[in-house]
Design an enzyme around this catalytic site. Structure first.
Site, mmCIF file in Angstrom:
data_model
loop_
_atom_site.group_PDB
_atom_site.id
_atom_site.type_symbol
_atom_site.label_atom_id
_atom_site.label_comp_id
_atom_site.label_asym_id
_atom_site.label_seq_id
_atom_site.Cartn_x
_atom_site.Cartn_y
_atom_site.Cartn_z
ATOM 1 N N THR A 144 0.835 -1.206 0.000
ATOM 2 C CA THR A 144 0.000 0.000 0.000
ATOM 3 C C THR A 144 0.870 1.257 0.000
ATOM 4 O OG1 THR A 144 -1.627 -1.263 1.233
ATOM 5 C CG2 THR A 144 -1.962 1.111 1.122
ATOM 6 N N ARG B 25 -2.202 4.916 7.167
ATOM 7 C CA ARG B 25 -2.564 3.584 7.716
ATOM 8 C C ARG B 25 -2.434 3.665 9.231
ATOM 9 N NH1 ARG B 25 -0.579 -2.209 5.680
ATOM 10 N NH2 ARG B 25 -2.170 -1.643 4.145
#
Ligand code: CP
Length: 301
Positions: A55, A104
């Site tokens: 990611t 995140r």
């Protein structure tokens, strides 16, 4: 989209999904041609407070391929949050440095909190056991490349840790927009899909029945999320519940796909990697054009 941030798959309409898939496809062409400069002068702030390979690096690659630049904070021990700074303040500050933030966090709901305080768009790159909406879009993109989603019947079976697997939570919401998609959830009871993601027409299994293996068009496998279990005995009981080897995958339809958000631990044997059903490495590669599309979208480019 109904706001500048990307926080949950629930925010996407069908026309949003169609537009993003089309734009990601365009970005794939642009990548083949060597990239673009539409983000020249723009900066992505990457704040990753949980481990990540795909990611973070695909967000960073996406921004570089768009001609922009990246600043990042990838280890909370080097963040002023260890000195007591609250996340709200970090976001206000980074939002003053960057034009868009990918984040995140360990805690469900924290990306939404960040968006509340951010002066720039926030892209949720995974919030604890909550959601991972940008992953869901690259999953959709991968499915759409190999299957006629929305045009033909498509049986999608989710296998593994469905309780803590945030990628599952986000992709299920996306798939609800498509006619003809039948959804099966395959997991031991203690890590079955939470009720909030379930509808009456879904099928629930606790074991990997032959019906799931031989009739699914897409099997979406997931890792047991060890880091989210409170009870390690429970983790030990389920950690090897489903292991895909070549013998199992060869029983899938010839044109079926096995997807996995990765990282995998032992739930897909490496011998599967060369089988035609294995699409998980291509899926990870699709993260770059999809995230290029999303950065461009939220920046209004
Ligand atoms: N799919 C995914 O979120 O992978 P990373 O944890 O490596 O980012």
């Amino acid at each position: 989209m109904d706001c500048q941030h990307i926080l949950s798959s629930a925010q996407f309409s069908r026309s949003d999904l169609d537009r993003i898939v089309k734009r990601a496809s365009d970005m794939e062409e642009i990548l083949l041609a060597g990239g673009t400069k539409i983000c020249d002068g723009k900066i992505l702030g990457a704040l990753f407070y949980e481990p990540s390979t795909r990611t973070r690096l695909s967000f960073e690659t996406a921004m570089h391929r768009l001609g922009g630049r990246v600043i990042s904070e990838t280890d909370v021990t080097f963040s002023s949050q260890t000195k007591g700074e609250v996340m709200e303040d970090t976001i206000r500050i980074v939002g003053g440095y960057a034009d868009v933030i990918a984040i995140r966090t360990k805690v469900k709901g924290e990306a939404k909190l960040a968006a509340h305080y951010s002066p720039v768009p926030v892209l949720n790159g995974g919030d604890g056991a909550g959601e991972h909406p940008t992953q869901a879009l690259l999953d959709l993109y991968t499915i759409a490349k190999h299957h006629k989603i929305g045009e033909e019947k498509l049986k999608v079976s989710f296998v593994g840790d469905l309780k803590y697997g945030r990628t599952v939570h986000s992709l299920v919401k996306v798939l609800r927009h498509y006619e003809g998609v039948e959804i099966c959830f395959v997991a031991p009871e203690v890590i079955q899909i939470p009720d909030e993601y379930l509808t009456e027409s879904d099928k629930i299994f606790h074991e990997l029945h032959d019906e799931v293996v031989t009739q699914s068009d897409v099997i979406y496998d997931t890792r047991m999320q060890k880091e989210r279990f409170d009870d390690m005995e429970q983790f030990q009981e389920v950690k090897n519940a489903f292991i895909f080897d070549a013998e199992i995958v060869e029983r899938m339809k010839a044109n079926a796909s096995i997807l996995h958000p990765l990282p995998r631990v032992n739930e897909i044997r490496q011998e599967v990697d060369t089988l035609p059903q294995a699409k998980y490495f291509e899926q990870a590669q699709n993260g770059v054009p999809v995230r290029m599309a999303l950065i461009a979208e939220v920046l209004g480019l």
